[in-house]
Design a protein around this motif. Sequence first.
Motif, PDB file in Angstrom:
ATOM      1  N   PRO A  34     -70.482  11.227 -80.346  1.00 42.22           N
ATOM      2  CA  PRO A  34     -70.910  11.491 -78.979  1.00 42.22           C
ATOM      3  C   PRO A  34     -69.793  11.186 -77.983  1.00 42.22           C
ATOM      4  O   PRO A  34     -69.053  10.222 -78.152  1.00 42.22           O
ATOM      5  N   LEU A  35     -69.660  12.018 -76.999  1.00 43.05           N
ATOM      6  CA  LEU A  35     -68.622  11.841 -75.981  1.00 43.05           C
ATOM      7  C   LEU A  35     -69.282  12.050 -74.624  1.00 43.05           C
ATOM      8  O   LEU A  35     -69.603  13.171 -74.259  1.00 43.05           O
ATOM      9  N   GLY A  36     -69.540  10.959 -73.919  1.00 38.33           N
ATOM     10  CA  GLY A  36     -70.214  11.048 -72.629  1.00 38.33           C
ATOM     11  C   GLY A  36     -71.604  11.653 -72.742  1.00 38.33           C
ATOM     12  O   GLY A  36     -72.017  12.414 -71.885  1.00 38.33           O
ATOM     13  N   GLY A  37     -72.311  11.313 -73.821  1.00 38.58           N
ATOM     14  CA  GLY A  37     -73.658  11.826 -74.020  1.00 38.58           C
ATOM     15  C   GLY A  37     -73.718  13.225 -74.614  1.00 38.58           C
ATOM     16  O   GLY A  37     -74.793  13.745 -74.867  1.00 38.58           O
ATOM     17  N   VAL A  38     -72.566  13.841 -74.849  1.00 38.08           N
ATOM     18  CA  VAL A  38     -72.505  15.189 -75.417  1.00 38.08           C
ATOM     19  C   VAL A  38     -71.913  15.079 -76.821  1.00 38.08           C
ATOM     20  O   VAL A  38     -70.910  14.394 -77.021  1.00 38.08           O
ATOM     21  N   PRO A  39     -72.524  15.738 -77.816  1.00 38.26           N
ATOM     22  CA  PRO A  39     -71.942  15.657 -79.154  1.00 38.26           C
ATOM     23  C   PRO A  39     -70.584  16.347 -79.201  1.00 38.26           C
ATOM     24  O   PRO A  39     -70.339  17.300 -78.463  1.00 38.26           O
ATOM     25  N   SER A  40     -69.724  15.834 -80.048  1.00 36.44           N
ATOM     26  CA  SER A  40     -68.455  16.522 -80.300  1.00 36.44           C
ATOM     27  C   SER A  40     -68.168  16.435 -81.790  1.00 36.44           C
ATOM     28  O   SER A  40     -68.406  15.413 -82.420  1.00 36.44           O
ATOM     29  N   LEU A  41     -67.689  17.541 -82.333  1.00 35.50           N
ATOM     30  CA  LEU A  41     -67.341  17.613 -83.742  1.00 35.50           C
ATOM     31  C   LEU A  41     -65.852  17.322 -83.863  1.00 35.50           C
ATOM     32  O   LEU A  41     -65.031  18.036 -83.299  1.00 35.50           O
ATOM     33  N   GLU A  42     -65.527  16.232 -84.547  1.00 33.19           N
ATOM     34  CA  GLU A  42     -64.126  15.833 -84.726  1.00 33.19           C
ATOM     35  C   GLU A  42     -63.741  16.052 -86.175  1.00 33.19           C
ATOM     36  O   GLU A  42     -64.471  15.658 -87.080  1.00 33.19           O
ATOM     37  N   CYS A  43     -62.585  16.656 -86.386  1.00 31.01           N
ATOM     38  CA  CYS A  43     -62.082  16.761 -87.746  1.00 31.01           C
ATOM     39  C   CYS A  43     -60.599  16.417 -87.775  1.00 31.01           C
ATOM     40  O   CYS A  43     -59.884  16.634 -86.801  1.00 31.01           O
ATOM     41  N   ILE A  52     -53.604  15.580 -87.477  1.00 34.44           N
ATOM     42  CA  ILE A  52     -53.945  15.580 -86.060  1.00 34.44           C
ATOM     43  C   ILE A  52     -55.452  15.797 -85.950  1.00 34.44           C
ATOM     44  O   ILE A  52     -56.051  16.518 -86.759  1.00 34.44           O
ATOM     45  N   VAL A  53     -56.055  15.147 -84.970  1.00 35.66           N
ATOM     46  CA  VAL A  53     -57.486  15.284 -84.734  1.00 35.66           C
ATOM     47  C   VAL A  53     -57.737  16.591 -83.981  1.00 35.66           C
ATOM     48  O   VAL A  53     -57.018  16.930 -83.044  1.00 35.66           O
ATOM     49  N   VAL A  54     -58.764  17.315 -84.400  1.00 37.39           N
ATOM     50  CA  VAL A  54     -59.192  18.542 -83.733  1.00 37.39           C
ATOM     51  C   VAL A  54     -60.633  18.301 -83.282  1.00 37.39           C
ATOM     52  O   VAL A  54     -61.465  17.866 -84.074  1.00 37.39           O
ATOM     53  N   VAL A  55     -60.910  18.549 -81.992  1.00 37.39           N
ATOM     54  CA  VAL A  55     -62.221  18.236 -81.419  1.00 37.39           C
ATOM     55  C   VAL A  55     -62.852  19.492 -80.831  1.00 37.39           C
ATOM     56  O   VAL A  55     -62.230  20.189 -80.031  1.00 37.39           O
ATOM     57  N   PHE A  56     -64.082  19.746 -81.242  1.00 38.17           N
ATOM     58  CA  PHE A  56     -64.875  20.839 -80.690  1.00 38.17           C
ATOM     59  C   PHE A  56     -65.965  20.198 -79.842  1.00 38.17           C
ATOM     60  O   PHE A  56     -66.932  19.647 -80.373  1.00 38.17           O
ATOM     61  N   LEU A  57     -65.799  20.224 -78.517  1.00 33.83           N
ATOM     62  CA  LEU A  57     -66.731  19.579 -77.604  1.00 33.83           C
ATOM     63  C   LEU A  57     -68.057  20.335 -77.558  1.00 33.83           C
ATOM     64  O   LEU A  57     -68.081  21.562 -77.561  1.00 33.83           O
ATOM     65  N   GLY A  58     -69.153  19.583 -77.524  1.00 36.93           N
ATOM     66  CA  GLY A  58     -70.479  20.175 -77.411  1.00 36.93           C
ATOM     67  C   GLY A  58     -71.010  20.776 -78.697  1.00 36.93           C
ATOM     68  O   GLY A  58     -71.991  21.507 -78.671  1.00 36.93           O
ATOM     69  N   ARG A  59     -70.375  20.468 -79.827  1.00 36.95           N
ATOM     70  CA  ARG A  59     -70.810  21.046 -81.115  1.00 36.95           C
ATOM     71  C   ARG A  59     -71.144  19.934 -82.099  1.00 36.95           C
ATOM     72  O   ARG A  59     -70.454  18.921 -82.162  1.00 36.95           O
ATOM     73  N   ARG A  60     -72.192  20.134 -82.866  1.00 30.53           N
ATOM     74  CA  ARG A  60     -72.553  19.203 -83.943  1.00 30.53           C
ATOM     75  C   ARG A  60     -72.080  19.738 -85.294  1.00 30.53           C
ATOM     76  O   ARG A  60     -71.846  18.979 -86.221  1.00 30.53           O
TER      77      ARG A  60
END
Length: 96
Positions: A34-43, A52-60
């Motif tokens: 969770p990032l500020g109450g919004v899910p984020s998918l980190e890989c 390197i970390v890749v982040v898709f904001l707002g995605r589960r």
Amino acid sequence: VPLHPSSGVTPCANAQWRQLVKVVGTIHSVRVQPLGGVPSLECMVVDDTGGIVVVFLGRRRIAGIEPGARIAVEGRVADHHGRFAVLNPVYQLLGN
């Protein structure tokens, strides 16, 4: 616009803050954070030089984004909780 995995690839170890990069590697791990109450998918995308970390904001979940998958991502390197990350990149899943 489809990514061309072999052209202009940046090794993970050479990624620099605010640089536009294209990284090709294997997804090592995936988690929902969770990032500020919004899910984020980190890989974590790993190549021969590092990861390197890749982040898709707002995605589960994103179909095909799972450990062991090969991926090409393109985007700008940002600071994400004190680590370099590519946020909301253009991506293409690659065959193994």
